[in-house]
Scaffold this motif. Structure first.
Motif, PDB file in Angstrom:
ATOM      1  N   ALA A  81       4.704   3.940  11.244  1.00  0.00           N
ATOM      2  CA  ALA A  81       4.349   2.522  11.166  1.00  0.00           C
ATOM      3  C   ALA A  81       5.606   1.664  11.055  1.00  0.00           C
ATOM      4  O   ALA A  81       6.710   2.178  10.878  1.00  0.00           O
ATOM      5  N   ARG A  82       5.406   0.354  11.140  1.00  0.00           N
ATOM      6  CA  ARG A  82       6.490  -0.618  10.961  1.00  0.00           C
ATOM      7  C   ARG A  82       6.453  -1.131   9.533  1.00  0.00           C
ATOM      8  O   ARG A  82       5.410  -1.551   9.049  1.00  0.00           O
ATOM      9  N   ALA A  83       7.606  -1.098   8.885  1.00  0.00           N
ATOM     10  CA  ALA A  83       7.770  -1.676   7.546  1.00  0.00           C
ATOM     11  C   ALA A  83       8.847  -2.741   7.703  1.00  0.00           C
ATOM     12  O   ALA A  83      10.036  -2.454   7.632  1.00  0.00           O
ATOM     13  N   GLY A  84       8.426  -3.951   8.009  1.00  0.00           N
ATOM     14  CA  GLY A  84       9.399  -5.003   8.308  1.00  0.00           C
ATOM     15  C   GLY A  84      10.044  -4.728   9.645  1.00  0.00           C
ATOM     16  O   GLY A  84       9.374  -4.522  10.650  1.00  0.00           O
ATOM     17  N   HIS A  85      11.383  -4.650   9.660  1.00  0.00           N
ATOM     18  CA  HIS A  85      12.107  -4.415  10.926  1.00  0.00           C
ATOM     19  C   HIS A  85      12.308  -2.934  11.222  1.00  0.00           C
ATOM     20  O   HIS A  85      12.847  -2.579  12.258  1.00  0.00           O
ATOM     21  N   ARG A  86      11.912  -2.049  10.331  1.00  0.00           N
ATOM     22  CA  ARG A  86      12.190  -0.615  10.466  1.00  0.00           C
ATOM     23  C   ARG A  86      10.917   0.193  10.703  1.00  0.00           C
ATOM     24  O   ARG A  86       9.887  -0.094  10.118  1.00  0.00           O
ATOM     25  N   SER A  87      11.030   1.214  11.552  1.00  0.00           N
ATOM     26  CA  SER A  87       9.951   2.190  11.695  1.00  0.00           C
ATOM     27  C   SER A  87      10.100   3.226  10.594  1.00  0.00           C
ATOM     28  O   SER A  87      11.226   3.658  10.281  1.00  0.00           O
ATOM     29  N   VAL A  88       8.988   3.616  10.007  1.00  0.00           N
ATOM     30  CA  VAL A  88       8.972   4.606   8.937  1.00  0.00           C
ATOM     31  C   VAL A  88       7.792   5.537   9.174  1.00  0.00           C
ATOM     32  O   VAL A  88       6.924   5.265  10.009  1.00  0.00           O
ATOM     33  N   ALA A  89       7.771   6.640   8.426  1.00  0.00           N
ATOM     34  CA  ALA A  89       6.605   7.520   8.398  1.00  0.00           C
ATOM     35  C   ALA A  89       6.113   7.572   6.956  1.00  0.00           C
ATOM     36  O   ALA A  89       6.917   7.597   6.021  1.00  0.00           O
ATOM     37  N   LEU A  90       4.818   7.558   6.782  1.00  0.00           N
ATOM     38  CA  LEU A  90       4.204   7.618   5.464  1.00  0.00           C
ATOM     39  C   LEU A  90       3.440   8.931   5.363  1.00  0.00           C
ATOM     40  O   LEU A  90       2.569   9.200   6.204  1.00  0.00           O
ATOM     41  N   ARG A  91       3.758   9.744   4.362  1.00  0.00           N
ATOM     42  CA  ARG A  91       3.017  11.000   4.195  1.00  0.00           C
ATOM     43  C   ARG A  91       1.745  10.709   3.421  1.00  0.00           C
ATOM     44  O   ARG A  91       1.780  10.168   2.325  1.00  0.00           O
ATOM     45  N   VAL A  92       0.613  11.032   4.025  1.00  0.00           N
ATOM     46  CA  VAL A  92      -0.685  10.845   3.390  1.00  0.00           C
ATOM     47  C   VAL A  92      -1.429  12.184   3.439  1.00  0.00           C
ATOM     48  O   VAL A  92      -1.112  13.047   4.247  1.00  0.00           O
ATOM     49  N   ASP A  93      -2.406  12.337   2.559  1.00  0.00           N
ATOM     50  CA  ASP A  93      -3.176  13.583   2.554  1.00  0.00           C
ATOM     51  C   ASP A  93      -3.954  13.733   3.853  1.00  0.00           C
ATOM     52  O   ASP A  93      -3.975  14.796   4.451  1.00  0.00           O
ATOM     53  N   ARG A  94      -4.577  12.610   4.274  1.00  0.00           N
ATOM     54  CA  ARG A  94      -5.360  12.672   5.503  1.00  0.00           C
ATOM     55  C   ARG A  94      -5.642  11.263   5.998  1.00  0.00           C
ATOM     56  O   ARG A  94      -5.969  10.373   5.214  1.00  0.00           O
ATOM     57  N   ALA A  95      -5.506  11.063   7.287  1.00  0.00           N
ATOM     58  CA  ALA A  95      -5.931   9.804   7.897  1.00  0.00           C
ATOM     59  C   ALA A  95      -7.420   9.936   8.163  1.00  0.00           C
ATOM     60  O   ALA A  95      -7.872  10.933   8.721  1.00  0.00           O
ATOM     61  N   GLU A  96      -8.196   8.934   7.729  1.00  0.00           N
ATOM     62  CA  GLU A  96      -9.655   8.985   7.883  1.00  0.00           C
ATOM     63  C   GLU A  96     -10.130   8.393   9.195  1.00  0.00           C
ATOM     64  O   GLU A  96     -11.137   8.809   9.720  1.00  0.00           O
ATOM     65  N   GLY A  97      -9.431   7.368   9.684  1.00  0.00           N
ATOM     66  CA  GLY A  97      -9.855   6.761  10.934  1.00  0.00           C
ATOM     67  C   GLY A  97      -9.723   5.261  10.902  1.00  0.00           C
ATOM     68  O   GLY A  97      -9.263   4.674   9.921  1.00  0.00           O
TER      69      GLY A  97
END
Length: 158
Positions: A81-97
């Motif tokens: 995802a985008r966090a301001g001007h930077r792309s980041v990755a967020l570790r989550v247990d599961r994406a629901e939809g």
């Protein structure tokens, strides 16, 4: 500047609790893979992800939300995802939809409360409230600067 309200959100789980991100901020979902440590990064950064040649800091959502730490699992999802001007990755247990929002489902008043800096609102769903997060405010100014310095030292800046 007030961020426009999202029309669609990505729901995800952490420790059995649901949270949401505006789809405008989400780029893609990937399965978790081993991360590369990033020395001198803020504590909220879990490591680096090499996504098709792009080095992305992985933010530790558990640490930010004061949830118990747990080892990375191949069943975990990474939300790019985008966090301001930077792309980041967020570790989550599961994406629901994805969830398309109706006008009456989003209450923006929680962003006015003290101590909820990265909350953009609450979704009023039939089975309970879900906090909507604003990644533009997810990192403090000091954390963003510390991250930039750590990435520059690793040769991985944006």
């Amino acid at each position: 500047m007030v961020t426009p309200l999202p029309r669609e959100v990505l729901l995800f789980l952490l420790e059995g609790h649901r949270y949401a991100l505006p789809m405008e901020d989400v780029r893609e979902l990937v399965r978790a893979v081993r991360l590369t440590p990033l020395p001198r990064a803020p504590a909220v950064v879990e490591g680096l992800l090499n996504l098709r040649g792009e080095l992305l800091p992985v933010l530790d959502m558990r640490r930010r939300f004061r949830l118990p730490a747990r080892p990375l699992s191949s069943a975990d999802h990474l939300v790019v995802a985008r966090a301001g001007h930077r792309s980041v990755a967020l570790r989550v247990d599961r994406a629901e939809g994805l969830l398309a929002l109706e006008a009456d489902q989003l209450d923006a008043s929680p962003r006015e409360l003290p101590g909820v800096g990265y909350v953009a609102g609450a979704l009023k769903l039939p089975d309970g409230l879900v906090l909507l997060h604003d990644l533009r405010t997810f990192l403090s100014e000091a954390e963003a600067l510390e991250l930039e310095e750590a990435l520059a030292k690793e040769g991985a800046s944006q």
